[in-house]
Design a protein around this motif. Structure first.
Motif, PDB file in Angstrom:
ATOM      1  N   TYR A   1     -34.446  -8.231 -33.793  1.00 51.39           N
ATOM      2  CA  TYR A   1     -34.803  -8.148 -32.657  1.00 51.39           C
ATOM      3  C   TYR A   1     -34.526  -6.995 -31.978  1.00 51.39           C
ATOM      4  CZ  TYR A   1     -37.013 -12.754 -33.071  1.00 51.39           C
ATOM      5  OH  TYR A   1     -36.713 -14.260 -32.807  1.00 51.39           O
ATOM      6  N   THR A   2     -33.009  -6.241 -32.481  1.00 47.08           N
ATOM      7  CA  THR A   2     -31.725  -5.287 -31.816  1.00 47.08           C
ATOM      8  C   THR A   2     -32.978  -4.044 -32.474  1.00 47.08           C
ATOM      9  OG1 THR A   2     -30.322  -5.119 -33.784  1.00 47.08           O
ATOM     10  CG2 THR A   2     -30.176  -5.745 -31.550  1.00 47.08           C
TER      11      THR A   2
ATOM     12  N   ASN B   1     -38.258  -3.427 -27.577  1.00 49.61           N
ATOM     13  CA  ASN B   1     -38.146  -4.969 -26.206  1.00 49.61           C
ATOM     14  C   ASN B   1     -38.676  -4.685 -25.731  1.00 49.61           C
ATOM     15  OD1 ASN B   1     -35.343  -6.692 -27.320  1.00 49.61           O
ATOM     16  ND2 ASN B   1     -35.661  -5.002 -28.817  1.00 49.61           N
TER      17      ASN B   1
ATOM     18  N   ARG C   1     -35.611   2.697 -28.656  1.00 49.17           N
ATOM     19  CA  ARG C   1     -34.265   2.445 -29.447  1.00 49.17           C
ATOM     20  C   ARG C   1     -35.022   2.856 -30.642  1.00 49.17           C
ATOM     21  NH1 ARG C   1     -33.364  -3.209 -29.009  1.00 49.17           N
ATOM     22  NH2 ARG C   1     -33.846  -2.707 -27.054  1.00 49.17           N
TER      23      ARG C   1
ATOM     24  N   ASN D   1     -32.082  -7.159 -25.504  1.00 49.17           N
ATOM     25  CA  ASN D   1     -31.246  -6.989 -27.180  1.00 49.17           C
ATOM     26  C   ASN D   1     -31.003  -5.255 -27.436  1.00 49.17           C
ATOM     27  OD1 ASN D   1     -31.931  -9.335 -28.784  1.00 49.17           O
ATOM     28  ND2 ASN D   1     -33.428  -9.131 -27.253  1.00 49.17           N
ATOM     29  N   ILE D   2     -29.259  -5.487 -27.662  1.00 51.47           N
ATOM     30  CA  ILE D   2     -29.017  -3.613 -27.305  1.00 51.47           C
ATOM     31  C   ILE D   2     -27.953  -4.475 -28.846  1.00 51.47           C
ATOM     32  CG2 ILE D   2     -28.568  -3.057 -25.669  1.00 51.47           C
ATOM     33  CD1 ILE D   2     -26.645  -3.269 -24.790  1.00 51.47           C
ATOM     34  N   ARG D   3     -27.282  -3.238 -29.388  1.00 52.92           N
ATOM     35  CA  ARG D   3     -25.801  -3.767 -31.048  1.00 52.92           C
ATOM     36  C   ARG D   3     -25.701  -2.324 -31.415  1.00 52.92           C
ATOM     37  NH1 ARG D   3     -25.906  -7.576 -34.590  1.00 52.92           N
ATOM     38  NH2 ARG D   3     -24.681  -6.878 -36.628  1.00 52.92           N
TER      39      ARG D   3
ATOM     40  N   PHE E   1     -25.606  -7.894 -26.960  1.00 52.10           N
ATOM     41  CA  PHE E   1     -25.689  -8.182 -25.347  1.00 52.10           C
ATOM     42  C   PHE E   1     -25.541  -9.406 -24.848  1.00 52.10           C
ATOM     43  CE2 PHE E   1     -27.681 -10.490 -22.191  1.00 52.10           C
ATOM     44  CZ  PHE E   1     -27.925  -9.310 -21.199  1.00 52.10           C
TER      45      PHE E   1
ATOM     46  N   ARG F   1     -20.420  -4.312 -41.544  1.00 50.19           N
ATOM     47  CA  ARG F   1     -21.872  -4.112 -42.357  1.00 50.19           C
ATOM     48  C   ARG F   1     -21.540  -3.120 -43.252  1.00 50.19           C
ATOM     49  NH1 ARG F   1     -25.823  -0.369 -38.559  1.00 50.19           N
ATOM     50  NH2 ARG F   1     -24.095   0.410 -37.865  1.00 50.19           N
TER      51      ARG F   1
ATOM     52  N   CYS G   1     -22.001  -1.021 -33.330  1.00 51.20           N
ATOM     53  CA  CYS G   1     -21.366  -1.499 -34.822  1.00 51.20           C
ATOM     54  C   CYS G   1     -21.198  -0.304 -35.058  1.00 51.20           C
ATOM     55  CB  CYS G   1     -22.454  -1.691 -36.038  1.00 51.20           C
ATOM     56  SG  CYS G   1     -24.066  -2.742 -34.815  1.00 51.20           S
TER      57      CYS G   1
ATOM     58  N   GLN H   1     -32.464  -4.726 -38.736  1.00 52.26           N
ATOM     59  CA  GLN H   1     -32.545  -5.839 -37.734  1.00 52.26           C
ATOM     60  C   GLN H   1     -33.539  -5.885 -36.771  1.00 52.26           C
ATOM     61  OE1 GLN H   1     -29.157  -3.865 -35.496  1.00 52.26           O
ATOM     62  NE2 GLN H   1     -28.287  -3.769 -37.939  1.00 52.26           N
TER      63      GLN H   1
ATOM     64  N   PRO I   1     -32.856 -13.303 -24.230  1.00 53.57           N
ATOM     65  CA  PRO I   1     -31.584 -14.230 -23.493  1.00 53.57           C
ATOM     66  C   PRO I   1     -31.117 -14.150 -21.918  1.00 53.57           C
ATOM     67  CG  PRO I   1     -30.683 -12.452 -24.520  1.00 53.57           C
ATOM     68  CD  PRO I   1     -32.031 -12.374 -24.234  1.00 53.57           C
TER      69      PRO I   1
END
Lengths: 184, 314
Positions: free
Chosen positions: A121-122, A126, A103, B185-187, B288, A19, B189, A119, A62
């Motif tokens: 959702y991330t 949450n 977060r 919901n984790i990310r 995730f 990215r 990079c 971004q 999920p």
């Protein structure tokens, strides 16, 4: 300067699809305090600014349970690498009504002068809401969305707005987010 | 302990390096077969069992021993509840497929977990505390082995867990409760350094005591922390920290008080080298999911007493 940027340049070449780094110039007026707007994501993942009494949607992530995607947009701050914390407070007791989520976010998506998460959702908290092991019952209960932000300069702000958690037409949600989740 | 070491025979019988564990004199044992973990692959298998016995009297267990082959990423045991697309009778094995899909066990309460491949977990519960089982109830043991870039399996996959009956006493034991919490919901990079995700999981309708815990994430995880939290979601004393994603400590013997309305605050911190790549179809980022090579987790496993509800935080 080149050395500092080298890892990113190397990755961009090696990873191919890495990215691009976010743009992180100060956003707004440094002489002004950090200003926040609370928002929640709708079913399509689009942010909607919250006004007093608005509904916030309980959504299924999920693995299971239901969460509320809600956080803050901001201005007059360093927009990259901010820390956002959010949860719901029970108006009746003053105690937490949901679990807390915290977060990092890059508030680089501009809209009406405020930076929203890059971004959805991330980088939007949450907020874990259901099943509620404390059996308070989250859905339909008068609550306060409490959200805090701190940027890289340790400038911060807090916002609170009255909300009501909603399941829309999801019957499973209505049970699991009610006061007797173990009976669903 | 010496007796246990004798029972745990590595390579003396059966396949090379397969763990072995004699069944408990009283109680029951869950054991998988030994299975191949091919180079470059992750293998996840779900084994279904029934707690032996009949009648309605509960079986109280106060001593648990888990022995898992080297290369194990995790071994989790759940009580089977709502059936979505994963099920089986006693003896059924589901290899991959639905066994990868965590939505299939969303409301299945945690019984026990071990991340200690090649080692044993020998856990005696405190006096007066025991795990409660019902004869005939269905359990699922999930075993995940990795033989790829991030983890290696030198031999085969195999897992065994003993549940030893508590000594009969005059008083009914206090039931052990479990908590499973996951941030979905984790990310992370390439180039990310010290990126943290934190949540609380409130479960204490009444005051309880946490007696064991362990945290779970994948190779980008650099620090896993747990703290007691209060009814306002504020973190208190830290009681768990792990800096080793592939060998996280399973802390036992804790005595962490959790106030009414409170729970645990858990935080996962990640870093990823700029040149690393997790999912090439998603900008090389890790999001995730159960696959160690390409995805990430932030899962907290907490054991407490006296049991209130089966608690899961999503």
């Amino acid at each position: 300067m080149l050395l500092r940027r080298l890892p990113a340049l190397l990755c961009a070449a090696a990873c191919g699809q890495a990215r691009p780094p976010p743009t992180c110039e100060f956003a707004g007026d440094a002489a002004q305090p950090v200003q926040l707007e609370a928002f929640a994501l709708d079913a399509s993942g689009a942010p909607a600014v919250l006004r007093e009494g608005d509904a916030v949607l309980l959504q299924r992530p999920p693995q299971g349970g239901y969460v509320i995607y809600a956080g803050v947009a901001a201005r007059n701050l360093e927009p990259c690498g901010v820390t956002v914390t959010a949860y719901l407070i029970d108006r009746a007791t003053g105690n937490a009504l949901t679990n807390l989520d915290q977060r990092r976010a890059d508030l680089t998506s501009q809209s009406n002068g405020y930076g929203f998460p890059a971004q959805s959702y991330t980088q939007t908290p949450n907020i874990p809401a259901c099943p509620d092991a404390l059996h308070a019952g989250v859905v339909g209960r008068a609550a306060i969305l409490h959200a805090e932000l701190t940027d890289a300069r340790s400038r911060g702000a807090t916002i609170e707005v009255g909300v009501i958690a909603s399941c829309a037409s999801d019957a499973r949600c209505a049970c699991l987010c009610g006061p007797n989740p173990s009976q669903c | 302990m010496k007796r246990l070491a004798l029972l745990l025979l590595m390579g003396a019988c059966g396949g090379a390096h397969d763990v072995q564990l004699a069944p408990p004199k009283e109680g029951f044992q869950l054991a998988t077969d030994a299975f191949a973990v091919p180079l470059g692959q992750e293998v996840q298998r779900c084994y279904f069992f029934r707690v032996p016995g009949s009648g309605t009297d509960p079986l109280w267990v106060s001593h648990i021993v888990a022995a898992v082959n080297a290369g194990s990423h995790h071994m989790n045991v759940f009580r089977v509840r709502s059936i979505v697309a994963l099920d089986g009778e006693d003896g059924t094995v589901v290899d991959g497929g639905e066994c990868w899909k965590s939505g299939n066990w969303a409301d299945w309460p945690l019984v026990m977990n071990s991340q200690e491949g090649g080692q044993i977990v020998d856990w005696t519960l405190p006096d007066g505390v025991a795990h409660r089982f019902t004869p005939g109830e269905k359990l699922m043991l999930q075993s995940h082995f990795v033989n790829a870039a991030t983890q290696k399996t030198p031999g085969r996959g195999k897992a065994i867990v003993n549940f030893e009956r508590a000594a009969a006493g005059a008083a009914t034991p206090m039931e052990l409760g479990t908590v499973f919490a996951t941030d979905q919901n984790i990310r992370i990079c390439p180039g990310d350094q010290g990126v943290a995700f934190a949540q609380t999981c409130r479960f204490a309708r009444q005051p309880v005591t946490v007696l064991a815990a362990n945290g779970h994430f994948h190779s980008r995880g650099v620090k896993f922390e747990m703290f007691a939290s209060d009814a306002q979601n504020q973190a208190g004393a830290q009681f768990y920290v792990s800096n080793a994603w592939n060998d996280p400590p399973f802390l036992r013997g804790l005595a962490v008080p959790i106030a009414q309305g409170g729970g645990v605050f858990f935080r996962c911190t990640y870093s990823m080298a700029a040149g690393a790549c997790a999912d090439p179809n998603d900008h090389c980022c890790a999001t995730f999911g159960p696959h160690v090579e390409t995805q990430e987790h932030c899962n907290a496993f907490v054991y407490y007493y006296p049991k209130l509800d089966d608690a899961t935080c999503f």
